[in-house]
Design a protein around this motif. Structure first.
Motif, short mmCIF file in Angstrom:
data_model
loop_
_atom_site.label_atom_id
_atom_site.label_comp_id
_atom_site.label_asym_id
_atom_site.label_seq_id
_atom_site.Cartn_x
_atom_site.Cartn_y
_atom_site.Cartn_z
N GLU A 173 12.81 -6.37 12.96
CA GLU A 173 12.20 -7.69 13.12
C GLU A 173 10.90 -7.80 12.33
O GLU A 173 10.63 -8.81 11.67
CB GLU A 173 11.93 -7.94 14.61
CG GLU A 173 13.18 -8.07 15.45
CD GLU A 173 12.88 -8.15 16.94
OE1 GLU A 173 11.69 -8.05 17.30
OE2 GLU A 173 13.83 -8.31 17.72
N MET A 174 10.08 -6.74 12.39
CA MET A 174 8.80 -6.77 11.69
C MET A 174 8.96 -6.75 10.17
O MET A 174 8.13 -7.31 9.45
CB MET A 174 7.93 -5.60 12.14
CG MET A 174 7.32 -5.78 13.53
SD MET A 174 6.24 -7.24 13.62
CE MET A 174 4.93 -6.77 12.49
N ARG A 175 10.00 -6.10 9.68
CA ARG A 175 10.27 -6.15 8.23
C ARG A 175 10.46 -7.58 7.77
O ARG A 175 9.89 -8.01 6.76
CB ARG A 175 11.52 -5.33 7.88
CG ARG A 175 11.35 -3.84 7.85
CD ARG A 175 12.43 -3.17 7.03
NE ARG A 175 13.77 -3.56 7.44
CZ ARG A 175 14.52 -2.90 8.32
NH1 ARG A 175 14.03 -1.82 8.91
NH2 ARG A 175 15.74 -3.30 8.61
N LEU A 176 11.27 -8.34 8.52
CA LEU A 176 11.51 -9.74 8.16
C LEU A 176 10.22 -10.56 8.26
O LEU A 176 9.94 -11.38 7.39
CB LEU A 176 12.58 -10.32 9.09
CG LEU A 176 14.00 -9.74 8.94
CD1 LEU A 176 14.92 -10.31 10.02
CD2 LEU A 176 14.56 -10.04 7.56
N GLU A 177 9.45 -10.32 9.33
CA GLU A 177 8.21 -11.07 9.52
C GLU A 177 7.22 -10.78 8.40
O GLU A 177 6.59 -11.69 7.85
CB GLU A 177 7.59 -10.70 10.87
CG GLU A 177 8.32 -11.29 12.07
CD GLU A 177 8.23 -12.81 12.10
OE1 GLU A 177 7.12 -13.35 11.95
OE2 GLU A 177 9.29 -13.45 12.25
N LEU A 178 7.06 -9.50 8.07
CA LEU A 178 6.07 -9.12 7.07
C LEU A 178 6.44 -9.68 5.70
O LEU A 178 5.58 -10.17 4.96
CB LEU A 178 5.95 -7.60 7.01
CG LEU A 178 4.80 -7.02 6.20
CD1 LEU A 178 3.47 -7.62 6.63
CD2 LEU A 178 4.77 -5.50 6.35
N LYS A 179 7.71 -9.64 5.36
CA LYS A 179 8.14 -10.20 4.07
C LYS A 179 7.97 -11.71 4.05
O LYS A 179 7.54 -12.29 3.04
CB LYS A 179 9.61 -9.82 3.80
CG LYS A 179 10.12 -10.30 2.45
CD LYS A 179 9.30 -9.72 1.30
CE LYS A 179 9.77 -10.21 -0.05
NZ LYS A 179 8.93 -9.71 -1.16
N ARG A 180 8.27 -12.37 5.17
CA ARG A 180 8.07 -13.83 5.25
C ARG A 180 6.60 -14.19 5.05
O ARG A 180 6.27 -15.10 4.29
CB ARG A 180 8.55 -14.34 6.61
CG ARG A 180 8.28 -15.83 6.85
CD ARG A 180 8.69 -16.26 8.24
NE ARG A 180 7.91 -15.60 9.28
CZ ARG A 180 6.70 -15.99 9.66
NH1 ARG A 180 6.10 -17.02 9.07
NH2 ARG A 180 6.07 -15.35 10.64
N ILE A 181 5.72 -13.46 5.72
CA ILE A 181 4.28 -13.73 5.62
C ILE A 181 3.79 -13.49 4.20
O ILE A 181 3.02 -14.27 3.65
CB ILE A 181 3.52 -12.86 6.63
CG1 ILE A 181 3.82 -13.31 8.05
CG2 ILE A 181 2.01 -12.91 6.37
CD1 ILE A 181 3.40 -12.33 9.11
N GLN A 182 4.24 -12.39 3.60
CA GLN A 182 3.82 -12.08 2.23
C GLN A 182 4.25 -13.19 1.26
O GLN A 182 3.49 -13.59 0.37
CB GLN A 182 4.42 -10.74 1.79
CG GLN A 182 3.91 -10.24 0.44
CD GLN A 182 4.81 -10.59 -0.74
OE1 GLN A 182 6.01 -10.81 -0.56
NE2 GLN A 182 4.24 -10.64 -1.93
N THR A 183 5.47 -13.69 1.46
CA THR A 183 5.97 -14.77 0.60
C THR A 183 5.18 -16.06 0.83
O THR A 183 4.80 -16.75 -0.12
CB THR A 183 7.46 -15.00 0.87
OG1 THR A 183 8.18 -13.79 0.62
CG2 THR A 183 8.01 -16.09 -0.04
#
Length: 335
Positions: A173-183
């Motif tokens: 879940e955090m992988r998806l969140e972190l990539k979304r935030i970075q984008t």
């Protein structure tokens, strides 16, 4: 955000060469992951960029400015550590606002409040702002640690395996969140990990590190499909690539001593292949199965259709399909 350049940087601790002649650039808004095992020098590379370590040679530039001799506070970087490193007696809001209240910044209180609330919404922890850090779950604490860096809006975020202490479901879940935030933020991130899934799913480029040296850098697809050597090939792929003596197969080009066979390089049938192998174990994983084989005394692991009725002791036939080839030293050989 700004471009970061590491130019021929080396760092040794007594007789241990932690980083050797490292040259790497991280473009504005890019997500670069350094992938390698424990002790490869990944964290030292981050600490050199942050100014927590001083290089023995080479230089580091951020936004075109040489910061090699600058103190950490003067480099405009934010560091997310492997452990949460939160202040347990402070609330989530106070933990996230702490860096903005430093004397060197003097951010107005209204701006601090607005920034913390904005980042908390991004991380889905806006309802936890008044909680003490000790009242949070592990995943929430890691979000706070990441949020404390995000409120800074630095030139680059340095992240040292920030998800490694989370359980498997929460890591996903955090992988998806972190990539979304970075984008969403267009953030520049240099990320360290030993987890190939993290590197492949989040990074725009991956740098494979071994014994302090950058072996290869490229997009996840480039590293996976065209590894420069056997070591790089072994860092990516699940199940792990099979490295087999070339002598086991006929028709291998001269100079190739080792065959690198990923699951897509092995065709399995009951008969008619190039070599025969014995099934030793089958791991059923739902939509697929890991098939463990014995090939001339060598273990081989590949994927199999879960509908295939195979079990220990069964014989199967293998055929190669455009495998990777390596010489005696592990270097890549053209097919």
């Amino acid at each position: 955000m700004a471009e970061v350049e590491i130019r021929a940087v080396s760092k040794a601790f007594r007789r241990t060469h932690a980083v050797v002649d490292l040259s790497l650039s991280v473009g504005d808004g890019e997500f670069v992951a350094l992938l390698g095992p424990t002790g490869a020098g990944k964290t030292t590379a981050l600490r050199l960029v942050a100014g927590l370590e001083t290089p023995d040679s080479g230089s580091i530039r951020i936004g075109g400015r040489d910061v090699t001799g600058d103190a950490p506070a003067d480099r405009d970087v934010a560091f997310v550590f492997q452990q949460y490193s939160l202040y347990p007696h402070l609330s989530v809001f106070e933990n996230m606002a702490f860096a903005l209240r430093a004397p060197i910044r003097r951010v107005p209180e209204a701006e601090i409040r607005a920034k913390v609330q904005e980042v908390a919404r991004l991380l889905h922890i806006e309802t936890k702002l008044h909680n003490k850090a000790t009242q949070l779950s592990g995943g929430q604490m890691q979000r706070v640690a990441i949020g404390r860096a995000l409120v800074r809006s630095p030139s680059i975020y340095l992240m040292d395996e920030p998800l490694s202490s989370l359980d498997a479901k929460l890591r996903g879940e955090m992988r998806l969140e972190l990539k979304r935030i970075q984008t969403d933020l267009g953030a520049t991130i240099l990320y360290v990990t030993h987890d190939q899934t993290e590197a492949m799913t989040m990074a725009s480029r991956i740098g494979v590190v071994e014994a302090g040296r950058l072996m290869q850098i490229g997009t996840p697809r480039e590293i996976y499909e065209n590894p420069i050597n056997a070591h790089v090939a072994a860092r990516l792929g699940q199940p792990m690539i099979n490295l087999l003596p070339a002598a086991l197969f006929a028709g291998i080009p001269p100079g190739a001593k080792t065959i690198g066979a990923r699951t897509e390089h092995l065709m399995i049938a009951r008969s008619g292949g190039d070599v025969s192998a014995t099934v030793t174990r089958v791991e059923h994983l739902g939509d697929q199965s890991h098939l463990h084989l014995d090939l001339g005394g060598r273990p081989v692991v590949t994927l199999a259709d879960p509908e295939a009725r195979l079990g220990p002791g069964d014989m199967v036939s293998l055929r190669l399909n455009k495998p990777l080839l390596f010489d005696a030293a592990g270097g890549r050989v053209a097919a």
